[in-house]
Design a protein around this motif. Structure first.
Motif, PDB file in Angstrom:
ATOM      1  N   ARG A  77       0.822  -1.210   0.000  1.00 45.33           N
ATOM      2  CA  ARG A  77       0.000   0.000   0.000  1.00 45.33           C
ATOM      3  C   ARG A  77       0.859   1.264   0.000  1.00 45.33           C
ATOM      4  NH1 ARG A  77      -4.780   0.041  -1.674  1.00 45.33           N
ATOM      5  NH2 ARG A  77      -5.407   1.649  -0.233  1.00 45.33           N
ATOM      6  N   ILE A  78       1.950   1.248   0.756  1.00 47.84           N
ATOM      7  CA  ILE A  78       2.797   2.441   0.875  1.00 47.84           C
ATOM      8  C   ILE A  78       3.720   2.583  -0.337  1.00 47.84           C
ATOM      9  CG2 ILE A  78       4.608   3.502   2.259  1.00 47.84           C
ATOM     10  CD1 ILE A  78       3.375   2.217   4.702  1.00 47.84           C
ATOM     11  N   LYS A  79       4.196   1.476  -0.892  1.00 52.62           N
ATOM     12  CA  LYS A  79       5.102   1.430  -2.038  1.00 52.62           C
ATOM     13  C   LYS A  79       6.368   2.253  -1.788  1.00 52.62           C
ATOM     14  CE  LYS A  79       1.412   0.571  -5.223  1.00 52.62           C
ATOM     15  NZ  LYS A  79       0.604   0.982  -6.301  1.00 52.62           N
ATOM     16  N   PRO A  80       7.170   1.851  -0.799  1.00 47.94           N
ATOM     17  CA  PRO A  80       8.350   2.653  -0.477  1.00 47.94           C
ATOM     18  C   PRO A  80       9.386   2.701  -1.596  1.00 47.94           C
ATOM     19  CG  PRO A  80       8.395   0.572   0.716  1.00 47.94           C
ATOM     20  CD  PRO A  80       7.064   0.656   0.025  1.00 47.94           C
ATOM     21  N   CYS A  81       9.544   1.637  -2.355  1.00 42.80           N
ATOM     22  CA  CYS A  81      10.534   1.641  -3.440  1.00 42.80           C
ATOM     23  C   CYS A  81      10.129   2.610  -4.545  1.00 42.80           C
ATOM     24  CB  CYS A  81      10.703   0.236  -4.002  1.00 42.80           C
ATOM     25  SG  CYS A  81      11.395  -0.916  -2.817  1.00 42.80           S
ATOM     26  N   THR A  82       8.858   2.641  -4.887  1.00 43.46           N
ATOM     27  CA  THR A  82       8.381   3.561  -5.911  1.00 43.46           C
ATOM     28  C   THR A  82       8.528   4.998  -5.450  1.00 43.46           C
ATOM     29  OG1 THR A  82       6.804   1.905  -6.647  1.00 43.46           O
ATOM     30  CG2 THR A  82       6.399   4.170  -7.350  1.00 43.46           C
ATOM     31  N   ARG A  83       8.210   5.253  -4.198  1.00 39.67           N
ATOM     32  CA  ARG A  83       8.354   6.610  -3.670  1.00 39.67           C
ATOM     33  C   ARG A  83       9.806   7.058  -3.666  1.00 39.67           C
ATOM     34  NH1 ARG A  83       4.122   8.212   0.849  1.00 39.67           N
ATOM     35  NH2 ARG A  83       2.284   7.240  -0.034  1.00 39.67           N
ATOM     36  N   ALA A  84      10.712   6.163  -3.264  1.00 37.86           N
ATOM     37  CA  ALA A  84      12.134   6.510  -3.253  1.00 37.86           C
ATOM     38  C   ALA A  84      12.637   6.767  -4.666  1.00 37.86           C
ATOM     39  CB  ALA A  84      12.942   5.398  -2.588  1.00 37.86           C
ATOM     40  N   SER A  85      12.198   5.952  -5.622  1.00 37.36           N
ATOM     41  CA  SER A  85      12.614   6.137  -7.006  1.00 37.36           C
ATOM     42  C   SER A  85      12.103   7.458  -7.559  1.00 37.36           C
ATOM     43  CB  SER A  85      12.098   4.978  -7.856  1.00 37.36           C
ATOM     44  OG  SER A  85      12.388   5.186  -9.204  1.00 37.36           O
ATOM     45  N   TRP A  88      13.093  12.950  -9.253  1.00 36.15           N
ATOM     46  CA  TRP A  88      12.659  14.336  -9.100  1.00 36.15           C
ATOM     47  C   TRP A  88      13.824  15.210  -8.661  1.00 36.15           C
ATOM     48  CZ3 TRP A  88      12.758  17.028  -4.455  1.00 36.15           C
ATOM     49  CH2 TRP A  88      12.208  18.305  -4.499  1.00 36.15           C
ATOM     50  N   LEU A  89      14.703  14.670  -7.831  1.00 34.18           N
ATOM     51  CA  LEU A  89      15.829  15.437  -7.322  1.00 34.18           C
ATOM     52  C   LEU A  89      16.759  15.859  -8.446  1.00 34.18           C
ATOM     53  CD1 LEU A  89      17.060  16.350  -4.607  1.00 34.18           C
ATOM     54  CD2 LEU A  89      18.432  14.278  -4.647  1.00 34.18           C
ATOM     55  N   PHE A  90      16.908  15.026  -9.470  1.00 35.79           N
ATOM     56  CA  PHE A  90      17.825  15.341 -10.553  1.00 35.79           C
ATOM     57  C   PHE A  90      17.157  16.015 -11.732  1.00 35.79           C
ATOM     58  CE2 PHE A  90      20.414  12.581  -8.084  1.00 35.79           C
ATOM     59  CZ  PHE A  90      21.685  13.090  -8.271  1.00 35.79           C
ATOM     60  N   VAL A  91      15.839  16.038 -11.778  1.00 39.17           N
ATOM     61  CA  VAL A  91      15.136  16.725 -12.854  1.00 39.17           C
ATOM     62  C   VAL A  91      14.792  18.147 -12.434  1.00 39.17           C
ATOM     63  CG1 VAL A  91      13.002  16.719 -14.219  1.00 39.17           C
ATOM     64  CG2 VAL A  91      14.243  14.613 -13.850  1.00 39.17           C
ATOM     65  N   GLY A  92      14.760  18.399 -11.130  1.00 39.75           N
ATOM     66  CA  GLY A  92      14.395  19.716 -10.613  1.00 39.75           C
ATOM     67  C   GLY A  92      15.358  20.801 -11.075  1.00 39.75           C
ATOM     68  N   THR A  93      15.033  22.035 -10.760  1.00 44.21           N
ATOM     69  CA  THR A  93      15.828  23.168 -11.238  1.00 44.21           C
ATOM     70  C   THR A  93      17.162  23.272 -10.487  1.00 44.21           C
ATOM     71  OG1 THR A  93      14.663  24.590  -9.684  1.00 44.21           O
ATOM     72  CG2 THR A  93      13.811  24.470 -11.925  1.00 44.21           C
ATOM     73  N   ARG A 147      28.506  17.204  -2.350  1.00 43.23           N
ATOM     74  CA  ARG A 147      28.666  17.428  -0.909  1.00 43.23           C
ATOM     75  C   ARG A 147      27.347  17.270  -0.159  1.00 43.23           C
ATOM     76  NH1 ARG A 147      32.535  22.761  -1.060  1.00 43.23           N
ATOM     77  NH2 ARG A 147      34.215  21.779  -2.220  1.00 43.23           N
ATOM     78  N   ASP A 148      26.273  17.303  -0.885  1.00 43.50           N
ATOM     79  CA  ASP A 148      24.946  17.199  -0.264  1.00 43.50           C
ATOM     80  C   ASP A 148      24.628  15.730   0.012  1.00 43.50           C
ATOM     81  OD1 ASP A 148      22.349  17.520   0.534  1.00 43.50           O
ATOM     82  OD2 ASP A 148      21.695  18.602  -1.246  1.00 43.50           O
ATOM     83  N   PRO A 149      24.191  15.398   1.231  1.00 43.77           N
ATOM     84  CA  PRO A 149      23.848  13.995   1.506  1.00 43.77           C
ATOM     85  C   PRO A 149      22.694  13.478   0.658  1.00 43.77           C
ATOM     86  CG  PRO A 149      23.636  15.340   3.504  1.00 43.77           C
ATOM     87  CD  PRO A 149      24.078  16.233   2.394  1.00 43.77           C
ATOM     88  N   ARG A 150      21.818  14.357   0.174  1.00 51.55           N
ATOM     89  CA  ARG A 150      20.716  13.913  -0.681  1.00 51.55           C
ATOM     90  C   ARG A 150      21.236  13.329  -1.988  1.00 51.55           C
ATOM     91  NH1 ARG A 150      17.200  18.802  -1.843  1.00 51.55           N
ATOM     92  NH2 ARG A 150      19.259  19.656  -2.126  1.00 51.55           N
ATOM     93  N   TRP A 151      22.349  13.877  -2.495  1.00 54.10           N
ATOM     94  CA  TRP A 151      22.940  13.366  -3.725  1.00 54.10           C
ATOM     95  C   TRP A 151      23.380  11.922  -3.535  1.00 54.10           C
ATOM     96  CZ3 TRP A 151      27.446  11.382  -5.719  1.00 54.10           C
ATOM     97  CH2 TRP A 151      27.598  11.431  -7.107  1.00 54.10           C
ATOM     98  N   TRP A 152      24.053  11.658  -2.407  1.00 50.53           N
ATOM     99  CA  TRP A 152      24.540  10.305  -2.138  1.00 50.53           C
ATOM    100  C   TRP A 152      23.389   9.344  -1.892  1.00 50.53           C
ATOM    101  CZ3 TRP A 152      29.187   9.072  -3.491  1.00 50.53           C
ATOM    102  CH2 TRP A 152      30.145  10.066  -3.597  1.00 50.53           C
ATOM    103  N   LEU A 153      22.337   9.806  -1.229  1.00 48.91           N
ATOM    104  CA  LEU A 153      21.172   8.956  -1.010  1.00 48.91           C
ATOM    105  C   LEU A 153      20.488   8.626  -2.339  1.00 48.91           C
ATOM    106  CD1 LEU A 153      19.504   7.573   1.138  1.00 48.91           C
ATOM    107  CD2 LEU A 153      18.134   9.642   1.320  1.00 48.91           C
ATOM    108  N   ALA A 154      20.417   9.610  -3.231  1.00 44.23           N
ATOM    109  CA  ALA A 154      19.826   9.360  -4.548  1.00 44.23           C
ATOM    110  C   ALA A 154      20.684   8.374  -5.343  1.00 44.23           C
ATOM    111  CB  ALA A 154      19.667  10.666  -5.320  1.00 44.23           C
TER     112      ALA A 154
END
Length: 106
Positions: free
Chosen positions: A20-28, A33-38, A44-51
């Motif tokens: 129901r939650i679909k965590p893999c789809t949400r993470a993907s 979205w993180l790399f398509v955004g403006t 150096r950003d931890p979000r980059w490494w997590l992505a």
């Protein structure tokens, strides 16, 4: 026996919740979205490494489930697009009929 029944019930509950939650789809979706955004994050950003970890997981799943198709897509990812086909030609008799009025009583 009751421990087994509880284990099976817990596994079913966890599977239902994950479905129901679909965590893999949400993470993907979040990683793409993180790399398509403006504003793209730097390394150096931890979000980059997590992505990057999410992308690595996606590639591992694709290689594990569809190895031939994944490798074929990887080999041909930079191929030029196929050439265009010839232009359509309208037959002269069809073009003449297009000017003829149609409908009731025509």
């Amino acid at each position: 026996m009751t421990a087994f029944v509880f284990a099976v019930a817990a596994a079913l509950a966890v599977g239902y919740t994950a479905g129901r939650i679909k965590p893999c789809t949400r993470a993907s979706h979040w990683a793409h979205w993180l790399f398509v955004g403006t504003t793209r994050p730097s390394r150096r950003d931890p979000r980059w490494w997590l992505a990057q970890a999410v992308f690595l997981g996606e590639i591992a799943v694709l290689l594990g489930t569809r190895p031939r198709q994944t490798l074929h897509a990887w080999k041909h990812r930079n191929d030029p697009p196929p050439g265009r086909g010839p232009a359509l030609k309208i037959a002269p008799e069809w073009a003449a009929e297009a000017d003829r009025p149609r409908g009731v009583g025509a």
